[in-house]
Design a protein around this motif. Structure first.
Motif, PDB file in Angstrom:
ATOM      1  N   VAL A 135      25.593  59.436  90.906  1.00  0.00           N
ATOM      2  CA  VAL A 135      25.056  59.536  92.263  1.00  0.00           C
ATOM      3  C   VAL A 135      25.374  60.893  92.871  1.00  0.00           C
ATOM      4  O   VAL A 135      26.388  61.516  92.567  1.00  0.00           O
ATOM      5  N   CYS A 136      24.510  61.322  93.721  1.00  0.00           N
ATOM      6  CA  CYS A 136      24.693  62.546  94.488  1.00  0.00           C
ATOM      7  C   CYS A 136      23.752  62.454  95.682  1.00  0.00           C
ATOM      8  O   CYS A 136      23.076  61.448  95.884  1.00  0.00           O
ATOM      9  N   GLY A 137      23.697  63.483  96.466  1.00  0.00           N
ATOM     10  CA  GLY A 137      22.797  63.515  97.611  1.00  0.00           C
ATOM     11  C   GLY A 137      23.095  64.722  98.448  1.00  0.00           C
ATOM     12  O   GLY A 137      24.037  65.469  98.198  1.00  0.00           O
ATOM     13  N   THR A 138      22.275  64.932  99.441  1.00  0.00           N
ATOM     14  CA  THR A 138      22.467  66.082 100.316  1.00  0.00           C
ATOM     15  C   THR A 138      23.428  65.744 101.440  1.00  0.00           C
ATOM     16  O   THR A 138      23.385  64.658 102.007  1.00  0.00           O
TER      17      THR A 138
ATOM     18  N   PHE B 278      19.784  59.856  94.167  1.00  0.00           N
ATOM     19  CA  PHE B 278      19.972  61.109  94.890  1.00  0.00           C
ATOM     20  C   PHE B 278      19.649  60.808  96.343  1.00  0.00           C
ATOM     21  O   PHE B 278      18.500  60.707  96.744  1.00  0.00           O
ATOM     22  N   GLY B 279      20.696  60.601  97.129  1.00  0.00           N
ATOM     23  CA  GLY B 279      20.518  60.120  98.494  1.00  0.00           C
ATOM     24  C   GLY B 279      20.778  61.160  99.558  1.00  0.00           C
ATOM     25  O   GLY B 279      20.690  62.366  99.319  1.00  0.00           O
TER      26      GLY B 279
ATOM     27  N   GLN C  33      22.650  53.012 105.251  1.00  0.00           N
ATOM     28  CA  GLN C  33      23.611  52.466 104.290  1.00  0.00           C
ATOM     29  C   GLN C  33      24.838  53.369 104.185  1.00  0.00           C
ATOM     30  O   GLN C  33      25.974  52.893 104.205  1.00  0.00           O
ATOM     31  N   GLN C  34      24.627  54.677 104.084  1.00  0.00           N
ATOM     32  CA  GLN C  34      25.742  55.623 104.001  1.00  0.00           C
ATOM     33  C   GLN C  34      26.583  55.561 105.273  1.00  0.00           C
ATOM     34  O   GLN C  34      27.810  55.612 105.222  1.00  0.00           O
ATOM     35  N   THR C  35      25.926  55.445 106.405  1.00  0.00           N
ATOM     36  CA  THR C  35      26.635  55.361 107.687  1.00  0.00           C
ATOM     37  C   THR C  35      27.501  54.102 107.734  1.00  0.00           C
ATOM     38  O   THR C  35      28.665  54.160 108.144  1.00  0.00           O
ATOM     39  N   ARG C  36      26.961  52.970 107.292  1.00  0.00           N
ATOM     40  CA  ARG C  36      27.742  51.720 107.266  1.00  0.00           C
ATOM     41  C   ARG C  36      28.959  51.857 106.353  1.00  0.00           C
ATOM     42  O   ARG C  36      30.055  51.421 106.708  1.00  0.00           O
ATOM     43  N   ILE C  37      28.778  52.464 105.194  1.00  0.00           N
ATOM     44  CA  ILE C  37      29.889  52.631 104.246  1.00  0.00           C
ATOM     45  C   ILE C  37      30.973  53.513 104.862  1.00  0.00           C
ATOM     46  O   ILE C  37      32.162  53.174 104.837  1.00  0.00           O
TER      47      ILE C  37
END
Length: 181
Positions: free
Chosen positions: A64-67, A110-111, A117-121
């Motif tokens: 996994v990765c993302g900006t 790639f998120g 979802q990222q904010t909740r985590i």
């Protein structure tokens, strides 16, 4: 012949009891510029190589990765380009995703750091740390621009270095003499 048979890809990739589960991530690139070969080599290529190796070994692998869409670098670039931070992030995330796809980087996901979802985590991690007493509340003095009504990150603050007299020093350090301010 010594390799195990290839694993059938699963979506989503979840841990499997009793198997070797491998989570791979790399540094999240800021979404304020166009990635170039140096970024790819220094940021995602080694992780991609290991992800491919892990998959060849038959390990249950999630890459996994993302900006990274938060921070002063994004805000600065948005101001330079006359865009809102959201507009800038939308534009550059798509650009990053296209470039990594062109290089065939094998992300499973790639998120973006701004998704719900990222904010909740992130908020869940914060709340658990807070509940266990691992966070410290403190006060910080920070410069504020009365003209635009906001607090200023160090890169928005420019002035004369008190050590060497360089006229274009930033709020955190002088690029001429290297001293911290």
């Amino acid at each position: 012949a010594a390799l195990p048979p290839p694993r059938q890809p699963q979506t989503p990739v979840l841990p499997v009891e009793g198997e070797r589960n491998v989570l791979i991530t790399s540094a999240l690139p800021y979404v304020n510029n166009v990635p170039h070969l140096g970024n790819i080599i220094g940021c995602v290529l080694s992780a991609d190589t290991f992800a491919r190796y892990s998959r060849l070994r038959g390990w249950n692998t999630l890459f996994v990765c993302g900006t990274d869409e938060y921070g002063t670098a994004t805000e600065t670039r948005a101001l330079e380009e006359g865009l809102s931070p959201r507009e800038l992030c939308d534009r550059y995330h798509a650009l990053h995703a296209d470039i990594y796809a062109w290089f065939r980087i094998s992300f499973d996901t790639f998120g973006r750091t701004t998704t719900p979802q990222q904010t909740r985590i992130a908020q869940d991690i914060f709340q658990r740390l807070l509940a266990r007493g691992f966070l410290l509340q403190d006060t910080l003095e920070q410069l504020r621009c009365e003209g635009c009504g906001r607090y200023l990150a160090d890169r928005f603050v420019e002035g004369t270095c008190p050590f060497c007299g360089y006229a274009e020093a930033r709020g955190d350090q002088c690029d001429k003499c290297g001293k911290l301010i």
